[in-house]
Design a protein around this motif. Structure first.
Motif, PDB file in Angstrom:
ATOM      1  N   VAL A   5      14.230 -10.759 -27.193  1.00 46.46           N
ATOM      2  CA  VAL A   5      13.340 -11.903 -27.298  1.00 46.46           C
ATOM      3  C   VAL A   5      13.061 -12.448 -25.906  1.00 46.46           C
ATOM      4  O   VAL A   5      13.980 -12.943 -25.233  1.00 46.46           O
ATOM      5  CB  VAL A   5      13.939 -13.004 -28.191  1.00 46.46           C
ATOM      6  N   GLU A   6      11.795 -12.364 -25.485  1.00 49.27           N
ATOM      7  CA  GLU A   6      11.401 -12.858 -24.167  1.00 49.27           C
ATOM      8  C   GLU A   6      11.000 -14.329 -24.240  1.00 49.27           C
ATOM      9  O   GLU A   6      10.548 -14.815 -25.282  1.00 49.27           O
ATOM     10  CB  GLU A   6      10.217 -12.066 -23.607  1.00 49.27           C
ATOM     11  N   SER A   7      11.118 -14.996 -23.109  1.00 46.09           N
ATOM     12  CA  SER A   7      10.631 -16.366 -22.965  1.00 46.09           C
ATOM     13  C   SER A   7      10.337 -16.614 -21.491  1.00 46.09           C
ATOM     14  O   SER A   7      10.759 -15.832 -20.627  1.00 46.09           O
ATOM     15  CB  SER A   7      11.659 -17.373 -23.484  1.00 46.09           C
ATOM     16  N   GLY A   8       9.617 -17.705 -21.233  1.00 43.91           N
ATOM     17  CA  GLY A   8       9.388 -18.109 -19.847  1.00 43.91           C
ATOM     18  C   GLY A   8       8.013 -17.847 -19.306  1.00 43.91           C
ATOM     19  O   GLY A   8       7.705 -18.226 -18.171  1.00 43.91           O
ATOM     20  N   LEU A  20      11.140 -15.251 -16.067  1.00 43.17           N
ATOM     21  CA  LEU A  20      11.170 -14.744 -17.434  1.00 43.17           C
ATOM     22  C   LEU A  20      12.609 -14.453 -17.832  1.00 43.17           C
ATOM     23  O   LEU A  20      13.426 -14.027 -17.006  1.00 43.17           O
ATOM     24  CB  LEU A  20      10.349 -13.462 -17.552  1.00 43.17           C
ATOM     25  N   SER A  21      12.894 -14.687 -19.103  1.00 36.95           N
ATOM     26  CA  SER A  21      14.211 -14.381 -19.658  1.00 36.95           C
ATOM     27  C   SER A  21      14.042 -13.468 -20.862  1.00 36.95           C
ATOM     28  O   SER A  21      13.039 -13.538 -21.572  1.00 36.95           O
ATOM     29  CB  SER A  21      14.926 -15.653 -20.094  1.00 36.95           C
ATOM     30  N   CYS A  22      15.033 -12.633 -21.088  1.00 41.28           N
ATOM     31  CA  CYS A  22      15.036 -11.754 -22.259  1.00 41.28           C
ATOM     32  C   CYS A  22      16.451 -11.755 -22.828  1.00 41.28           C
ATOM     33  O   CYS A  22      17.385 -11.270 -22.189  1.00 41.28           O
ATOM     34  CB  CYS A  22      14.614 -10.344 -21.873  1.00 41.28           C
ATOM     35  N   THR A  78      21.634 -11.537 -21.337  1.00 39.09           N
ATOM     36  CA  THR A  78      20.290 -11.911 -20.919  1.00 39.09           C
ATOM     37  C   THR A  78      19.922 -11.213 -19.615  1.00 39.09           C
ATOM     38  O   THR A  78      20.754 -11.087 -18.711  1.00 39.09           O
ATOM     39  CB  THR A  78      20.178 -13.430 -20.745  1.00 39.09           C
ATOM     40  N   TYR A  80      16.813 -11.280 -16.565  1.00 41.52           N
ATOM     41  CA  TYR A  80      15.824 -12.195 -16.001  1.00 41.52           C
ATOM     42  C   TYR A  80      14.856 -11.449 -15.088  1.00 41.52           C
ATOM     43  O   TYR A  80      15.187 -10.411 -14.525  1.00 41.52           O
ATOM     44  CB  TYR A  80      16.513 -13.283 -15.191  1.00 41.52           C
ATOM     45  N   THR A 115       5.556 -11.577 -23.509  1.00 45.89           N
ATOM     46  CA  THR A 115       5.239 -12.949 -23.153  1.00 45.89           C
ATOM     47  C   THR A 115       4.118 -12.924 -22.118  1.00 45.89           C
ATOM     48  O   THR A 115       4.126 -12.122 -21.194  1.00 45.89           O
ATOM     49  CB  THR A 115       6.481 -13.692 -22.612  1.00 45.89           C
TER      50      THR A 115
END
Length: 121
Positions: A5-8, A20-22, A78, A80, A115
């Motif tokens: 799940v990616e975010s950022g 970005l984070s995963c 995680t 990054y 993302t």
């Protein structure tokens, strides 16, 4: 099975930064090699950066060397991607990917949903 799940992602001006984070789940994270890919509209997906399971080895595509840094925290499962000095040509959907020790980045075992990163000029 591994879930990523990616975010950022987001919108940033040229010269700015994003991280970005995963987050990974479902398998011993340190056994996975991790990478970030990106795909811009009308272009093929490209490998941006990769990191070994221990984090001791990294590699980058030439266009991001010196600007992007891939890292991982195995205690947090995680990976990054720190992106500095962003350029409009960095605009793309960024995907997190994972593969095993004997896997290949030609066809990773697992993908995140992506993302969006948009860099305005």
């Amino acid at each position: 099975q591994v879930q990523l799940v990616e975010s950022g992602g987001g919108l940033v001006q040229a010269g700015g930064s994003l991280r970005l984070s995963c987050a990974a789940s479902g398998r011993t994270f340190s056994s996975l090699r991790m990478a970030w890919f990106r795909q811009a509209p009308g272009k093929e997906r490209e490998l941006v950066a990769a990191i070994t399971g221990s984090g001791g080895g990294t590699s980058y595509t030439d266009s991001v060397k010196g600007r992007f840094t891939i890292s991982r925290d195995n205690a947090k499962n995680t990976v990054y991607l720190q992106m500095n000095s962003l350029k409009p040509e960095d605009t793309a959907v960024y995907y997190c990917a994972a593969t095993g020790v004997f896997g290949t980045w030609v066809r990773p075992d697992y993908w995140g949903q992506g993302t969006q990163v948009t860099v305005s000029s």
